[in-house]
Design a protein around this motif. Structure first.
Motif, PDB file in Angstrom:
ATOM      1  N   ARG A  35      -8.132  -0.302  -6.487  1.00  0.00           N
ATOM      2  CA  ARG A  35      -8.062   1.142  -6.694  1.00  0.00           C
ATOM      3  C   ARG A  35      -8.532   1.544  -8.087  1.00  0.00           C
ATOM      4  O   ARG A  35      -8.560   2.729  -8.410  1.00  0.00           O
ATOM      5  N   ASP A  92       0.506   4.024  -2.881  1.00  0.00           N
ATOM      6  CA  ASP A  92       0.229   5.423  -2.534  1.00  0.00           C
ATOM      7  C   ASP A  92       1.281   6.346  -3.140  1.00  0.00           C
ATOM      8  O   ASP A  92       0.962   7.384  -3.734  1.00  0.00           O
ATOM      9  N   ALA A 116      -4.200   4.637  -9.135  1.00  0.00           N
ATOM     10  CA  ALA A 116      -5.623   4.976  -8.995  1.00  0.00           C
ATOM     11  C   ALA A 116      -6.360   4.466 -10.225  1.00  0.00           C
ATOM     12  O   ALA A 116      -5.798   3.728 -11.052  1.00  0.00           O
ATOM     13  N   GLU A 176       0.828  -1.207   0.000  1.00  0.00           N
ATOM     14  CA  GLU A 176       0.000   0.000   0.000  1.00  0.00           C
ATOM     15  C   GLU A 176       0.865   1.261   0.000  1.00  0.00           C
ATOM     16  O   GLU A 176       0.520   2.263  -0.645  1.00  0.00           O
ATOM     17  N   ALA A 177       1.989   1.235   0.708  1.00  0.00           N
ATOM     18  CA  ALA A 177       2.863   2.408   0.734  1.00  0.00           C
ATOM     19  C   ALA A 177       3.372   2.745  -0.655  1.00  0.00           C
ATOM     20  O   ALA A 177       3.405   3.921  -1.056  1.00  0.00           O
ATOM     21  N   GLY A 192       0.958   6.897  -6.774  1.00  0.00           N
ATOM     22  CA  GLY A 192      -0.316   7.462  -7.209  1.00  0.00           C
ATOM     23  C   GLY A 192      -1.192   6.510  -7.985  1.00  0.00           C
ATOM     24  O   GLY A 192      -1.965   6.934  -8.856  1.00  0.00           O
TER      25      GLY A 192
END
Length: 272
Positions: free
Chosen positions: A73, A46, A51, A42-43, A49
């Motif tokens: 996501r 994130d 998405a 997850e890091a 980016g």
């Protein structure tokens, strides 16, 4: 094929050898170990980016847990791994993923600039030529896109290093110049690797990621499924490796009878 190598990725040689090492324990590795790596997956997702609409490739994708998180996501996900049994599990987890058997030591079988983000968790640092492996990743990333690779953090912050220490004597001799499993966290090391591969380093960060098991049997069973452990089994036999892992977890028992090893992992984000 990140002991011992917690993120699953290549560790010792060619894709064929990796398939032989990781295939037999694929189900245990994917079911037990990969979900424990959620914090560092997850890091990186994130930080890059990821998405809706992101075209993502995970190199050394294993059973596809990072792909599952990315697909949740809204990303369009692809994965490459040397072990067919692990890719079978990835297909179960992420039916829409584009999955390919392949070797990060060779040019990746995708068009140039195909992906927005290319990730690799505990893989490239074990390639015989890490610079070439990262360059292969960059070649399939679009101009301006991002490449990320993750490794173990500093040894003093990685309690699971005890597993490497216990398994090391049971494995075949490594080449004299081969780095240790937790040998890629020196200051500036990841940035240098990225730069040598022609990338522009943007960010290096550490993320805590403990390994937590409900009991000793689960801890040992999980790590017996790793490629490094299976390599040790081939060299020294199952009883010796089981004993080594049992010793490695001896000091990790908690008051509730669970077993926990606290670790830090380090990732780099670079731009093509």
């Amino acid at each position: 094929m990140a002991a011992t190598d917690t993120g699953k990725g290549a560790t010792m040689g060619s894709g064929k050898e990796q398939a032989e090492l990781w295939g037999p324990g694929a189900r245990d590795w994917a079911d037990y170990n990969e979900p424990m790596c959620t914090p560092f997956y997850e890091a990186v997702l994130d930080a890059t980016g990821v998405a809706a609409g992101t075209r993502l490739l995970d190199v050394g994708c294993g059973g596809g847990f990072a792909l599952l998180l990315a697909s949740c996501r809204g990303a369009a996900v692809s994965g490459l791994d040397a072990a067919a049994p692990l890719l079978d599990i990835a297909r179960e987890r992420v039916p829409g993923a584009m999955l390919t058997i392949g070797d990060l030591e060779e040019p990746l079988p995708y068009p140039e600039g195909e992906f927005d983000v290319v990730t690799s968790f505990n893989s490239v640092q074990y390639a015989s030529d890490p610079v070439a492996a990262v360059r292969h990743m960059s070649q399939v990333t679009r101009p301006g896109g991002l490449v990320s690779f993750l490794v173990w953090g500093p040894p003093e912050k990685s309690e699971s290093g005890v597993m490497f220490a216990e398994l090391g004597p049971l494995m075949p001799p490594a080449p004299p110049a081969a780095p240790g499993a937790i040998a890629w966290s020196e200051q500036g090391q990841l940035e240098e690797l990225a730069a040598r591969a022609g990338l522009t380093p943007l960010t290096v960060a550490d993320v805590p990621n403990p390994l937590i098991y409900p009991d000793l049997a689960t801890a040992v069973r999980t790590q017996l499924s790793s490629g490094p452990a299976r390599n040790a089994i081939r060299h020294s036999g199952l009883p010796a490796v089981r004993g080594a892992l049992t010793r490695a977890f001896a000091s990790s028992r908690k008051a509730d009878a669970s077993y926990r090893q606290d670790n830090v992992f380090r990732y780099l984000i670079a731009q093509v």
